[in-house]
Design a protein around this motif. Structure first.
Motif, mmCIF file in Angstrom:
data_model
loop_
_atom_site.group_PDB
_atom_site.id
_atom_site.type_symbol
_atom_site.label_atom_id
_atom_site.label_comp_id
_atom_site.label_asym_id
_atom_site.label_seq_id
_atom_site.Cartn_x
_atom_site.Cartn_y
_atom_site.Cartn_z
ATOM 1 N N THR A 108 0.807 -1.163 -0.040
ATOM 2 C CA THR A 108 0.056 0.029 -0.051
ATOM 3 C C THR A 108 0.909 1.228 -0.017
ATOM 4 O OG1 THR A 108 -1.638 -1.290 1.195
ATOM 5 C CG2 THR A 108 -1.916 1.122 1.215
ATOM 6 N N ARG A 161 -9.028 -10.666 -3.760
ATOM 7 C CA ARG A 161 -10.169 -10.807 -3.222
ATOM 8 C C ARG A 161 -11.117 -11.846 -3.969
ATOM 9 N NH1 ARG A 161 -12.428 -7.876 0.704
ATOM 10 N NH2 ARG A 161 -14.675 -8.048 -0.354
ATOM 11 N N GLU A 178 -7.419 -4.999 -6.292
ATOM 12 C CA GLU A 178 -7.716 -5.925 -5.058
ATOM 13 C C GLU A 178 -7.950 -7.300 -5.712
ATOM 14 O OE1 GLU A 178 -10.162 -4.469 -2.333
ATOM 15 O OE2 GLU A 178 -9.175 -2.510 -2.140
ATOM 16 N N THR A 204 -2.508 -5.978 -7.165
ATOM 17 C CA THR A 204 -2.762 -6.589 -5.947
ATOM 18 C C THR A 204 -1.723 -6.143 -4.875
ATOM 19 O OG1 THR A 204 -3.195 -8.366 -4.458
ATOM 20 C CG2 THR A 204 -1.850 -8.797 -6.514
#
Length: 718
Positions: A351, A610, A607, A645
């Motif tokens: 991140t 997920r 993402e 990701t």
């Protein structure tokens, strides 16, 4: 007397100096000297001869006494200098020293005379010796050194042109099928420019060049001295100590051969082959200054989709070309098979490392007017622009509709010189799922917003859309039985009608009493699919998505599906999985909606972990199985996956294996790094990558390299 480990040296100690100089000590007979003086003076000095001789002897002794006093004072000064850790003494005997460049030495000292107290005010001639600078030099009983010839060989380039030379002084030159040993000596003036990963070329006779990368650096002592002592360490740590003289050490670079650059004919294009030759000893090691040599040496295409600029250690690789940077392109033509976007890409990083910023810059490159792909099953065989479909969990990609107003004219000129596409995509649209109790703000861009709902009819062929995670295999089989019978009925096929159907006591008795479903399995299915959040998303008051597929999947369009405004993670997942299933089903089936089947699609999944996580239940297994098939067949169906990701280790291995191009930003998770399966030397660098710095592993595009992304976004990024 010995003081501080240095003996006071008398005139008679000239044996030591003679030994150091490599010359024998001349002998003298005092009586013969006196006799010679007597004969020389008898013809010129009148008077008593005995008085003259006595006077001459006294004068000689007086001169000798003064000379000895001068020598004692001189060596006391030497002892004092050594005790105060003076790096150089004026009275040291003459030693030759390797030359030190002006860039490395602390002051402009003559490199030939550095240890001998040479003056910094002017150069010395080639015949000047160390001993000639000592006081009383005419009386010293030894001969001086002949100076070394420090002129460089004409066959070796100057330090301004070469890093150093290939040497056999440490290891023999060797090349085998499994590896090579090629060691280079790096000159002191260029040592600060060399780092791990630096690209170099070594010329062969005949015009060929070895293209190599620095794989190891090391220092070795130039002389047989021990610097692991208390005295040495104190001197080096003392603030008054002089800097380390790099000429006292060998600085070695071990080269990893990448290929050999050559031309078949003088006018043919530059090409490469495997490294099958070793360079000659003493061949210069040169920096790479030609952009074409870098691109050919690393197998980087000269054109394609721009990803960034080649770098080493976070610094851009510079050449003498214009522009001086080396652009890294991704193959985007059919010369060597299908474009690599249809063999899928992965952007991963922790991140805050700039994944979204980088992804915007890359995705924008695909949306140019002249970028077209062919569809194998298309009847007209025409090439079409791709449709970019983005699953956007942070509501950032609709900004592709907007220009980046901070770009300067200089930025635009630089982009154009390297075929970097910039500026808004006017065909960008935001497709917003209507969810009860949720409202999309849509204030980050002016892109058109189209509202839709998910009809429950889609579940007929995708039962996993309402199969909650953790559902057992028996429950999943039972769910498919219930759905099959429901869609055969004449009632409207809505979610609420399905719930009413399975909650009916008569329906329950029919399945349980007949033995079609076990009682516990039936009750478990009802509990899991009767969740309140399903009713918030299925069959809302908006246009069903199945009726606007031709508006979503349109060549040359950016279709963004934002989900940030939805508070429930399960509803977010349902919406994303619905869009994904629509694309995959229509692409993989022999029949399908023309809008999807006949449009090249780049599916961007932020993402991604997920939705493509490792299977830990029947629900996850079905999803992974379907998308693994899509990844395998995407190449021939013009379907490219662009996955983003921060947890690549959570993506199922069957999907990861289908990804050809991996863009790896900073990662600190060892499991995440290991899952990417890059060479060990690059694994160790990943946790130290700076923002925007990345490793690119794309075997079908180029060698594994490090690049820097653009410092500005080509579209708005806020």
């Amino acid at each position: 007397m010995i003081l501080g480990g240095v003996s006071s040296m008398k005139y008679e100690d000239a044996d030591i100096l003679a030994f150091i100089s490599g010359k024998s000590k001349p002998t003298q007979d005092p009586e013969k000297d006196a006799s010679s003086d007597k004969n020389a003076g008898s013809e010129e000095i009148p008077g008593n001869k005995n008085e003259q001789l006595e006077q001459k002897s006294l004068e000689h002794k007086d001169l000798e006494h003064k000379d000895l006093e001068h020598k004692d004072l001189e060596h006391k000064d030497l002892e004092k200098d050594l005790l105060t850790e003076s790096p150089v003494s004026d009275s040291l005997p003459g030693f030759e020293e390797f030359p030190v460049s002006s860039a490395e030495s602390p002051s402009e000292v003559d490199p030939h005379n550095f240890l001998n107290g040479g003056s910094s005010t002017g150069p010395t001639t080639g015949s000047t010796t160390a001993a000639s600078t000592l006081p009383g030099e005419d009386e010293l009983p030894f001969e001086a050194f002949d100076d070394y010839d420090f002129e460089p060989s004409r066959s070796v380039p100057s330090l301004d042109e070469a890093f150093g030379i290939v040497t056999t002084g440490i290891e023999p030159l060797e090349i085998t099928h499994s590896g090579a040993t090629i060691t280079g000596y790096i000159a002191s003036a260029r040592r600060s420019e060399i780092r791990l990963g630096t690209y170099v070329v070594v010329p062969y006779e005949g015009g060929e060049k070895l293209f190599a990368r620095v794989g190891k650096l090391q220092y070795r002592q130039e002389f047989a001295v021990d610097d692991a002592t208390e005295i040495h360490s104190r001197r080096m740590l003392n603030a008054r100590a002089s800097p380390v003289n790099e000429a006292d050490y060998k600085f070695l670079a071990c080269l990893d051969p990448l290929c050999i650059l050559y031309r078949k004919k003088a006018d043919s294009s530059l090409t490469r082959r495997m490294a099958d030759r070793i360079p000659r000893p003493n061949t210069p090691i040169l920096p790479v200054t030609d952009r074409l040599e870098v691109q050919t040496g690393l197998n980087i295409p000269e054109e394609g989709v721009f990803l960034g600029h080649l770098s080493v250690g976070g610094e851009l690789v510079k050449t003498h070309s214009e522009p001086e940077t080396v652009a890294y392109y991704l193959r985007n033509d059919y010369l060597m098979g299908d474009p690599l976007i249809f063999r899928h890409m992965l952007v991963c990083g922790s991140t805050g490392t700039g994944k979204t910023f980088l992804s915007k810059n890359i995705l924008r490159q695909f949306m140019t007017e002249d970028n077209r792909y062919r569809l194998r099953n298309s009847q007209d065989k025409a090439r079409k622009n791709p449709c970019l479909v983005i699953m956007d969990p942070q509501d950032e990609y609709s900004q592709i509709f907007e220009d980046n107003e901070t770009l300067t004219e200089e930025d635009k000129f630089r982009f154009e010189s390297e075929n970097v596409t910039y500026g808004r995509v006017q065909s960008t649209k935001a497709f917003v799922a209507k969810v009860e109790g949720q409202k999309y703000p849509g204030d980050k861009s002016r892109a058109e917003q189209v509202e839709f709902t998910i009809p429950f009819s889609l579940v007929e062929h995708n039962s996993w859309l309402i199969a909650a995670a953790g559902m057992s295999e028996l429950q999943y089989i039972g769910l498919e039985v219930l759905l099959g019978d429901f869609f055969k009925s004449s009632v409207p096929h809505t979610y609420q009608n399905f719930i009413n159907h399975i909650e009916n006591e008569g329906t329950r008795s029919h399945y349980v009493d007949s033995g079609k479903l076990h009682e516990s399995s039936y009750d478990g299915i009802v509990r899991r699919v009767s969740s309140r959040f399903f009713s918030k998303v299925f069959d809302r008051d908006a246009t069903p998505i199945t009726e606007i597929l031709d508006k979503i999947f349109k060549p040359g369009q950016v279709s963004v599906f934002p989900t940030e405004y939805i508070s429930s993670p399960r509803i977010r997942d349902l919406i994303v999985l619905t869009i994904m299933s629509l694309i995959v089903d229509n692409k993989l089936n022999t029949t399908g909606v023309d809008a999807i089947k006949e449009t090249p699609i780049i599916l961007t999944l932020d993402e991604a972990h997920r939705y493509l996580s490792k299977a830990n239940g029947e629900h996850a297994r079905l999803i992974i199985s379907r998308f693994a098939d899509a990844a395998r067949q995407g190449r021939k169906e013009a379907l490219g996956l662009f996955l983003i990701t921060q947890d690549p280790q959570d993506i199922d291995d069957t999907v990861i294996k289908q990804i050809n191009t991996k863009l790896i930003l900073n990662l600190n998770n060892d499991a995440a790094i290991s899952s990417l399966k890059v060479p060990k030397e690059y694994e160790r660098r990943i946790p130290y990558l700076k923002k925007g710095q990345m490793i690119i592993h794309s075997p079908d595009n180029s060698d594994i390299v490090e690049i820097l992304g653009l410092s500005n976004c080509v579209v708005r990024h806020r």
